[in-house]
Design a protein around this motif. Structure first.
Motif, PDB file in Angstrom:
ATOM      1  N   ALA A  10       0.829  -1.205   0.000  1.00  0.00           N
ATOM      2  CA  ALA A  10       0.000   0.000   0.000  1.00  0.00           C
ATOM      3  C   ALA A  10       0.863   1.255   0.000  1.00  0.00           C
ATOM      4  O   ALA A  10       0.561   2.240  -0.692  1.00  0.00           O
ATOM      5  CB  ALA A  10      -0.937  -0.016   1.206  1.00  0.00           C
ATOM      6  N   ALA A  11       1.947   1.253   0.771  1.00  0.00           N
ATOM      7  CA  ALA A  11       2.839   2.415   0.820  1.00  0.00           C
ATOM      8  C   ALA A  11       3.469   2.677  -0.538  1.00  0.00           C
ATOM      9  O   ALA A  11       3.549   3.831  -0.991  1.00  0.00           O
ATOM     10  CB  ALA A  11       3.923   2.203   1.874  1.00  0.00           C
ATOM     11  N   ARG A  12       3.911   1.623  -1.202  1.00  0.00           N
ATOM     12  CA  ARG A  12       4.556   1.802  -2.504  1.00  0.00           C
ATOM     13  C   ARG A  12       3.567   2.212  -3.589  1.00  0.00           C
ATOM     14  O   ARG A  12       3.947   2.818  -4.582  1.00  0.00           O
ATOM     15  CB  ARG A  12       5.309   0.523  -2.881  1.00  0.00           C
ATOM     16  CG  ARG A  12       6.640   0.443  -2.136  1.00  0.00           C
ATOM     17  CD  ARG A  12       7.158  -0.960  -1.982  1.00  0.00           C
ATOM     18  NE  ARG A  12       8.466  -0.941  -1.327  1.00  0.00           N
ATOM     19  CZ  ARG A  12       8.652  -0.774  -0.029  1.00  0.00           C
ATOM     20  NH1 ARG A  12       7.615  -0.607   0.765  1.00  0.00           N
ATOM     21  NH2 ARG A  12       9.876  -0.765   0.489  1.00  0.00           N
ATOM     22  N   ALA A  13       2.297   1.892  -3.359  1.00  0.00           N
ATOM     23  CA  ALA A  13       1.255   2.354  -4.276  1.00  0.00           C
ATOM     24  C   ALA A  13       0.828   3.786  -3.972  1.00  0.00           C
ATOM     25  O   ALA A  13       0.002   4.355  -4.693  1.00  0.00           O
ATOM     26  CB  ALA A  13       0.048   1.428  -4.192  1.00  0.00           C
ATOM     27  N   GLY A  14       1.383   4.370  -2.900  1.00  0.00           N
ATOM     28  CA  GLY A  14       1.056   5.742  -2.531  1.00  0.00           C
ATOM     29  C   GLY A  14      -0.221   5.884  -1.729  1.00  0.00           C
ATOM     30  O   GLY A  14      -0.722   6.998  -1.546  1.00  0.00           O
ATOM     31  N   ASN A  15      -0.766   4.781  -1.218  1.00  0.00           N
ATOM     32  CA  ASN A  15      -1.998   4.819  -0.439  1.00  0.00           C
ATOM     33  C   ASN A  15      -1.631   4.981   1.029  1.00  0.00           C
ATOM     34  O   ASN A  15      -1.498   4.016   1.777  1.00  0.00           O
ATOM     35  CB  ASN A  15      -2.807   3.532  -0.669  1.00  0.00           C
ATOM     36  CG  ASN A  15      -4.209   3.646  -0.113  1.00  0.00           C
ATOM     37  OD1 ASN A  15      -4.459   4.400   0.828  1.00  0.00           O
ATOM     38  ND2 ASN A  15      -5.130   2.886  -0.688  1.00  0.00           N
ATOM     39  N   ARG A  16      -1.479   6.218   1.441  1.00  0.00           N
ATOM     40  CA  ARG A  16      -0.988   6.534   2.784  1.00  0.00           C
ATOM     41  C   ARG A  16      -1.907   5.990   3.879  1.00  0.00           C
ATOM     42  O   ARG A  16      -1.443   5.380   4.846  1.00  0.00           O
ATOM     43  CB  ARG A  16      -0.838   8.056   2.906  1.00  0.00           C
ATOM     44  CG  ARG A  16      -0.209   8.546   4.197  1.00  0.00           C
ATOM     45  CD  ARG A  16      -0.080  10.071   4.152  1.00  0.00           C
ATOM     46  NE  ARG A  16       0.736  10.483   3.023  1.00  0.00           N
ATOM     47  CZ  ARG A  16       2.061  10.592   3.051  1.00  0.00           C
ATOM     48  NH1 ARG A  16       2.710  10.329   4.176  1.00  0.00           N
ATOM     49  NH2 ARG A  16       2.733  10.976   1.979  1.00  0.00           N
ATOM     50  N   ALA A  17      -3.214   6.227   3.742  1.00  0.00           N
ATOM     51  CA  ALA A  17      -4.148   5.818   4.791  1.00  0.00           C
ATOM     52  C   ALA A  17      -4.140   4.304   4.968  1.00  0.00           C
ATOM     53  O   ALA A  17      -4.092   3.794   6.097  1.00  0.00           O
ATOM     54  CB  ALA A  17      -5.555   6.310   4.453  1.00  0.00           C
ATOM     55  N   ALA A  18      -4.184   3.562   3.855  1.00  0.00           N
ATOM     56  CA  ALA A  18      -4.190   2.098   3.943  1.00  0.00           C
ATOM     57  C   ALA A  18      -2.881   1.590   4.524  1.00  0.00           C
ATOM     58  O   ALA A  18      -2.869   0.666   5.349  1.00  0.00           O
ATOM     59  CB  ALA A  18      -4.439   1.490   2.562  1.00  0.00           C
ATOM     60  N   ALA A  19      -1.765   2.182   4.118  1.00  0.00           N
ATOM     61  CA  ALA A  19      -0.462   1.753   4.631  1.00  0.00           C
ATOM     62  C   ALA A  19      -0.406   1.908   6.140  1.00  0.00           C
ATOM     63  O   ALA A  19       0.061   1.011   6.861  1.00  0.00           O
ATOM     64  CB  ALA A  19       0.655   2.555   3.974  1.00  0.00           C
ATOM     65  N   HIS A  20      -0.882   3.035   6.656  1.00  0.00           N
ATOM     66  CA  HIS A  20      -0.882   3.256   8.101  1.00  0.00           C
ATOM     67  C   HIS A  20      -1.829   2.294   8.817  1.00  0.00           C
ATOM     68  O   HIS A  20      -1.518   1.800   9.916  1.00  0.00           O
ATOM     69  CB  HIS A  20      -1.264   4.696   8.412  1.00  0.00           C
ATOM     70  CG  HIS A  20      -0.195   5.675   8.049  1.00  0.00           C
ATOM     71  ND1 HIS A  20      -0.435   7.029   7.918  1.00  0.00           N
ATOM     72  CD2 HIS A  20       1.118   5.511   7.772  1.00  0.00           C
ATOM     73  CE1 HIS A  20       0.696   7.654   7.594  1.00  0.00           C
ATOM     74  NE2 HIS A  20       1.635   6.746   7.486  1.00  0.00           N
TER      75      HIS A  20
END
Length: 302
Positions: free
Chosen positions: A158-168
Motif C-alpha cells: 500500500a505504501a509503494r502504491a502511494g496509499n498513505r491511509a491504507a499503509a498506516h
C-alpha cells in the motif's frame, strides 16, 4: 530453464531446508544459489516416489526449499525464475496440511509482485491469504506471526502504491498483532515481532516520503535490532541511511550504510539501495573520507 530448476536427483538431508534459509538470511545469496539446486533435485526425487502418507511432509520440505530458491533468485534479479519457483512452492504448500505455511508462502509471492511494481496484485494476494488464516482469540504465537507478517506485507505494498491511509492502517494492525505475540519470532523462516515492526515501519514511512517519521520509527527498534537476521538488519541500516540522507544529514548516513555493507558484502553487491545511498554521498559530501572511498570501491559505484 534456470539452473536451480533442473532435474538431477541427489540425496537430501531432512534439515537441509532449514539450513538453506539460514544461508539466505545471512545475506550470502551466491552461497544460497550454489547450495539450492542439489537440495531441490533430491527433494523432487523423494516427493515423486513417496508413498501417499509421506507426501505431505515431503511437499512441506520441497515447498520451503523452492520458496528459499524463489527468494534468492529475486535478489539475484532472475525474476521470472523466482516467480516460477515460488508459485510451485505455493502449490506444494497447499498439500502440506499446514494452512499457515501456505499463507506465508503466498506472502512471499506477494513480495515479489510488489518488488516488480505490481502493487495492486500484491495487495490483493496478501489480503486474500490473511483472510484465509485470520486468527481468533486463542491463536498460538506461530499463527499470529504468520498473520501479522501478511498484514505487514500489505502495508508495504500500500505504501509503494502511494496509499498513505491504507499503509498506516495495515501498519497499525500488524503492530497490534506483534504486541499480542510479545516477542520476536522466526516461524516459517519469516521474522515477526516488535523488531520487525520497527524495521518495516521505517520502510513504510520511507516509501511514503516521511523521512522524519522513518527516523523516529527506527528509534523504537528493541536491542538495536539484535533479533533481526543479518540480511534484515542490513536492509534496516540502509533504510536509515537513506532517510538521513534525504533529511540532509550525510554524516549520519555514511556510518549506517558502511556498517550494512561490512556486515554482509554479498548482500550489498546484489542490492540497489546501498549503491544508491553511496552514489548520492559521493555527490553530496564535500570531503570524500577514506570510508566513503572504500565503500564506493567495494560497491563499484562512482
Amino acid at each position: 530453464m534456470h539452473p536451480m530448476m533442473s532435474n538431477r536427483a541427489t540425496l537430501t538431508p531432512p534439515s537441509a531446508p532449514r539450513s538453506t534459509w539460514g544461508i539466505y538470511w545471512s545475506g550470502d545469496h551466491d552461497a544460497a544459489a550454489a547450495a539450492l539446486p542439489n537440495l531441490i533435485y533430491g527433494l523432487r526425487a523423494g516427493y515423486a516416489t513417496a508413498n501417499l502418507p509421506d507426501k505431505p511432509a515431503l511437499a512441506y520440505a520441497l515447498s520451503r526449499t523452492l520458496w528459499a530458491a524463489g527468494s534468492t533468485l529475486m535478489h539475484l534479479r532472475h525474476n521470472d525464475a523466482a516467480s516460477a519457483a515460488t508459485r510451485w512452492a505455493v502449490r506444494l504448500a497447499a498439500e502440506s496440511n499446514d494452512p499457515w505455511m501456505h499463507a506465508t508462502v503466498q506472502g512471499s509471492l506477494a513480495w515479489q509482485l510488489m518488488v516488480s511494481g505490481r502493487y495492486t496484485e500484491s495487495l490483493r494476494l496478501t489480503d486474500r491469504a490473511a483472510a484465509s488464516i485470520e486468527p481468533d482469540g486463542s491463536a498460538p504465537a506461530s499463527h499470529l506471526s504468520a498473520y501479522g507478517s501478511l498484514l505487514m506485507q500489505s502495508g508495504n505494498a500500500a505504501a509503494r502504491a502511494g496509499n498513505r491511509a491504507a499503509a498506516h492502517d495495515y501498519l497499525d494492525a500488524a503492530a497490534e498483532v506483534a504486541q499480542r505475540v510479545g516477542e520476536d519470532r522466526n516461524d516459517y523462516s519469516t521474522t515477526f515481532g516488535p523488531s520487525l515492526i520497527a524495521m518495516q515501519a521505517a520502510d513504510v514511512h520511507i516509501a511514503l516520503g516521511d523521512y522524519d517519521r522513518a527516523v523516529r520509527a527506527a528509534a523504537t527498534m528493541p536491542n538495536q535490532g539484535a533479533a533481526l537476521p543479518t540480511m534484515a538488519g542490513c536492509r534496516h541500516l540502509a533504510d536509515r541511511a537513506l532517510a538521513h540522507l534525504r533529511l540532509g544529514q550525510p554524516e549520519n548516513a555514511l556510518p549506517l550504510v558502511a556498517t550494512a555493507v561490512q556486515s554482509s558484502p554479498n548482500w550489498a553487491k546484489h542490492q540497489q539501495l546501498p549503491k544508491v545511498v553511496t552514489r548520492e554521498l559521493l555527490h553530496t559530501t564535500k570531503q570524500r573520507s577514506p570510508v566513503l572511498r572504500n565503500l564506493a570501491t567495494t560497491l563499484g559505484v562512482s
